[in-house]
Design a protein around this motif. Structure first.
Motif, mmCIF file in Angstrom:
data_model
loop_
_atom_site.group_PDB
_atom_site.id
_atom_site.type_symbol
_atom_site.label_atom_id
_atom_site.label_comp_id
_atom_site.label_asym_id
_atom_site.label_seq_id
_atom_site.Cartn_x
_atom_site.Cartn_y
_atom_site.Cartn_z
ATOM 1 N N LYS A 245 -11.259 3.101 16.253
ATOM 2 C CA LYS A 245 -11.200 3.356 14.816
ATOM 3 C C LYS A 245 -12.516 3.947 14.314
ATOM 4 N N THR A 246 -12.489 4.496 13.113
ATOM 5 C CA THR A 246 -13.720 4.942 12.456
ATOM 6 C C THR A 246 -14.442 3.724 11.874
ATOM 7 N N ARG A 247 -15.676 3.927 11.463
ATOM 8 C CA ARG A 247 -16.442 2.847 10.828
ATOM 9 C C ARG A 247 -15.699 2.306 9.618
ATOM 10 N N GLU A 248 -15.230 3.200 8.762
ATOM 11 C CA GLU A 248 -14.485 2.782 7.573
ATOM 12 C C GLU A 248 -13.205 2.038 7.956
ATOM 13 N N GLY A 249 -12.533 2.593 8.961
ATOM 14 C CA GLY A 249 -11.248 2.010 9.355
ATOM 15 C C GLY A 249 -11.386 0.642 9.992
ATOM 16 N N ASP A 315 -4.577 1.841 19.409
ATOM 17 C CA ASP A 315 -4.708 1.233 18.086
ATOM 18 C C ASP A 315 -3.358 0.736 17.539
#
Ligand code: BES
Ligand code: MN
Ligand code: ZN
Length: 466
Positions: A245-249, A315
């Motif tokens: 995932k991304t940091r935000e996600g 994911d």
């Protein structure tokens, strides 16, 4: 949890008088009545008006609006408006039903929540409900059981994942069950999971330093005639795995066990309320981590029921652990109904916003019962379709099905994927994608910023009425 008591005489502390939609106070003295006659805009649901009365007793009266009989909202608003060191006394209207008193207490307890690890004192000291009516004790007990369950679910979900690994979560279930001797718990560790073929749970949990578990919590009263199996997604942290995932996600992914927390807590409440229905909570627990042992995009996984899933996105892990749990429930537990709760897709919020869960079921009667339970309990949901036309998106060239199709609507195809594991033995199944309402960005109404415990209230009401 702070105390809410029924008392017959008002003492000194902050007094609350409820005000109906017409602005009429339901209790209080002549001065309160006079004030309400001249004041405007009193009585809206959730509204709060402070009435300072220097040199009088009590010195502070709070006028709390009921609107159209919304006792839960009024209870929540009162607690939110009063500092944590002030004792509150709410005058219970003569006309209040037991159900309304339950709502009032539930609202106060839900809004007065504070995370057990918070480095500050309680948000609420204590609440006295002032009444001479003798018939509210059961209503208050019911509210207490539901509120304890909501607090438990929120505490589990708010706990950082450095502490909250699968073994820790299983230990919490054991500790909670130990306080209720009629409950039994069985925890499967990796060796047993492997022996019995729980391939989805083992794949998803494979890369973590803290290995997976499957928790089975049972409430089986003698007078039960029907059996409901509650399944909750228990990903103690979701990095996304190799499909990272991304940091935000990723930043809120400690909450990815919110479904597990809610079904465990609801089962505790069923035992506390001695509900005459058999309940089995089934919670697959795993950390979706990155590492040498991580399952890979393109892997084929064999589930408990012997069927296989091709996965091209690590994911989409929740459905893989739920698939094992569903297969096990269908084959081993003889359920009359299966209800699963899962923080399954970001698409839940895309479709419906943050305030409601997506509900999937073929069973109209079950849908109606769940919607009614949610309405009574103050939790929102919206029924979504299970279109047969979309089943083709689950097709795989190398396995029985594909776990992460890229067409068909994220939340919808996830539900269709889960449906595959029901076989033909269970017609009565409901799935909740509750990733959106499992977390609140702000303190408002009966929610406190952080985990909401979404689903506990609906499940308990459903079990009470079913
Ligand atoms: N735990 C997430 C879903 C989620 C997202 C919960 C945001 C709460 C807030 C889940 O495991 C996930 O990653 N789902 C993917 C599915 C996709 C890979 C098919 C998603 O929603 O993007
Ligand atoms: Mn995920
Ligand atoms: Zn997840």
């Amino acid at each position: 949890m702070f105390a809410i008591r029924l008392v017959s005489e008002a003492g000194q502390p902050t007094r609350v008088v409820l005000v109906d939609a017409a602005g009429t106070p339901l209790g209080g003295d002549d001065e309160v009545a006079a004030w309400c006659r001249i004041a405007e805009g009193l009585g809206a649901a959730g509204s709060i008006e402070m009435l300072p009365r220097p040199l009088r007793t009590p010195a502070k009266v709070i006028l709390a609006g009921l609107g159209d009989g919304d006792y839960r909202r009024a209870g929540a608003a009162v607690v939110a408006a009063v500092p944590g060191d002030e004792e509150i006394q709410i005058v219970v209207p003569e006309s209040a039903t037991a159900e309304q008193v339950r709502d009032l207490a539930e609202g106060a307890w839900f809004a007065g929540y504070r995370f057990r690890e918070a480095p500050v004192g309680p948000r609420t000291a204590a609440v006295d409900l002032v009444t001479t009516h003798g018939g509210y004790a059961d209503a208050l007990d019911a509210a207490r059981s539901v509120a304890e369950a909501v607090w438990l679910a929120r505490d589990l979900t708010n706990m950082p994942s450095s502490t909250k690994n699968p073994a820790w979560f299983a230990g919490q279930v054991i500790a909670e069950a130990a306080r209720r001797p009629e409950l039994t718990v069985h925890v499967r560790e990796p060796r047993q999971l492997a022996d019995e073929g729980f391939g989805g749970i083992l794949a998803v949990g494979g890369a973590s330093a803290t290995p997976p578990r499957l928790v089975e919590l049972r409430w089986h009263p003698d007078d039960a005639t029907r059996h409901v199996v509650l399944i909750g997604k228990g990903i103690t942290f979701d990095t996304g795995g190799i499909s990272i995932k991304t940091r935000e996600g990723m930043k809120l992914m400690k909450k990815d066990m919110g479904g597990a927390a809610s079904v465990i807590a609801a089962t505790m409440a069923a035992a506390d309320l001695e509900l005459p229905v058999r309940v089995t909570a089934l919670v697959p627990l795993a950390e979706n981590a990155v590492g040498d042992d991580a399952y890979r995009p393109g892997d084929v996984i064999t589930h408990y029921d012997g069927t296989t899933s091709e996965t091209t996105n690590s994911d989409a892990e929740g459905r893989l652990v739920l698939a094992d749990a569903l297969g096990y429930a269908v084959r081993r537990l003889e359920p009359d109904v299966i209800i699963d709760l899962a923080t399954l897709t970001g698409a839940n919020a895309v479709a419906l916003g943050k305030g409601m869960a997506a509900m999937y079921t073929h069973d109209d009667e079950l849908a109606a019962a769940l919607v009614a339970a949610g309405e009574a309990a103050g939790e929102a949901m919206w029924r979504m379709p299970l279109p047969d036309d979309y089943v083709e998106y689950l097709r795989s060239d190398i396995a029985d099905r594909h776990s992460s199709p890229t067409q068909g609507g994220g939340s919808v195809v996830a539900a269709l994927y889960l449906r595959e594991f029901l076989g033909d033995k269970v017609d009565s199944w409901a799935h909740f994608d509750m990733s959106a309402p499992s977390w609140s960005d702000r303190t408002a109404g009966d929610l406190v910023k952080g985990a909401t415990g979404w689903g506990v209230r609906t499940l308990v009401r459903f079990l009470e009425n079913w």
